[in-house]
Write a protein that holds these residues in place. Structure first.
Motif, PDB file in Angstrom:
ATOM      1  N   LYS A  14     -25.566   1.035  55.233  1.00 19.94           N
ATOM      2  CA  LYS A  14     -24.148   0.688  55.152  1.00 19.94           C
ATOM      3  C   LYS A  14     -23.833  -0.466  56.109  1.00 19.94           C
ATOM      4  CE  LYS A  14     -19.557   2.705  55.665  1.00 19.94           C
ATOM      5  NZ  LYS A  14     -18.814   3.912  56.010  1.00 19.94           N
ATOM      6  N   GLY A  15     -24.344  -0.393  57.311  1.00 15.77           N
ATOM      7  CA  GLY A  15     -24.110  -1.452  58.289  1.00 15.77           C
ATOM      8  C   GLY A  15     -24.712  -2.778  57.868  1.00 15.77           C
ATOM      9  N   ALA A  16     -25.879  -2.724  57.245  1.00 18.12           N
ATOM     10  CA  ALA A  16     -26.538  -3.956  56.804  1.00 18.12           C
ATOM     11  C   ALA A  16     -25.764  -4.624  55.679  1.00 18.12           C
ATOM     12  CB  ALA A  16     -27.962  -3.664  56.366  1.00 18.12           C
ATOM     13  N   VAL A  17     -25.230  -3.827  54.772  1.00 19.29           N
ATOM     14  CA  VAL A  17     -24.456  -4.412  53.671  1.00 19.29           C
ATOM     15  C   VAL A  17     -23.178  -5.056  54.206  1.00 19.29           C
ATOM     16  CG1 VAL A  17     -23.153  -3.862  51.586  1.00 19.29           C
ATOM     17  CG2 VAL A  17     -25.413  -2.888  51.909  1.00 19.29           C
TER      18      VAL A  17
ATOM     19  N   GLY B 280     -24.833  -0.074  62.767  1.00 20.67           N
ATOM     20  CA  GLY B 280     -24.626   1.117  61.951  1.00 20.67           C
ATOM     21  C   GLY B 280     -25.484   2.275  62.404  1.00 20.67           C
ATOM     22  N   HIS B 281     -26.726   1.999  62.752  1.00 19.98           N
ATOM     23  CA  HIS B 281     -27.637   3.038  63.248  1.00 19.98           C
ATOM     24  C   HIS B 281     -27.121   3.609  64.576  1.00 19.98           C
ATOM     25  CE1 HIS B 281     -31.398   5.160  63.700  1.00 19.98           C
ATOM     26  NE2 HIS B 281     -31.569   4.628  64.892  1.00 19.98           N
ATOM     27  N   HIS B 282     -26.660   2.717  65.447  1.00 16.75           N
ATOM     28  CA  HIS B 282     -26.135   3.142  66.749  1.00 16.75           C
ATOM     29  C   HIS B 282     -24.898   4.029  66.572  1.00 16.75           C
ATOM     30  CE1 HIS B 282     -24.801   3.019  70.899  1.00 16.75           C
ATOM     31  NE2 HIS B 282     -23.631   2.554  70.489  1.00 16.75           N
ATOM     32  N   GLU B 283     -23.986   3.625  65.708  1.00 15.78           N
ATOM     33  CA  GLU B 283     -22.770   4.409  65.475  1.00 15.78           C
ATOM     34  C   GLU B 283     -23.088   5.780  64.874  1.00 15.78           C
ATOM     35  OE1 GLU B 283     -19.564   3.731  66.356  1.00 15.78           O
ATOM     36  OE2 GLU B 283     -20.394   2.013  67.414  1.00 15.78           O
TER      37      GLU B 283
END
Length: 76
Positions: free
Chosen positions: A29-32, A55-58
């Motif tokens: 999701k963060g990458a998109v 996104g991974h961190h969140e």
């Protein structure tokens, strides 16, 4: 590059496939989102990579916060 959003999505899927399901939480999701935002600035790939990291961190931050709110087991 004619299709920066498509490129970011393909890059995100590749990263998610290589990282595995446990480590990719929030990354796709963060990458998109990061790829779409980065493509507007001319840096789609960098935006996708940064979005994956954020996104991974969140996602990890939400997991840790969820574990702290759980009630402890009653003492026996």
């Amino acid at each position: 590059m004619k299709h920066p959003i498509l490129t970011a999505a393909v890059l995100a899927l590749g990263v998610a496939a290589l990282a595995g399901p446990a480590e990719a939480k929030g990354c796709l999701k963060g990458a998109v989102v990061g790829g779409a935002a980065g493509s507007m600035a001319g840096h789609g790939k960098a935006g996708a990579a940064a979005g994956c990291v954020i996104g991974h961190h969140e996602a990890n931050k939400k997991d840790k916060a969820g574990g702290q709110n759980a009630q402890p087991a009653p003492a026996k």
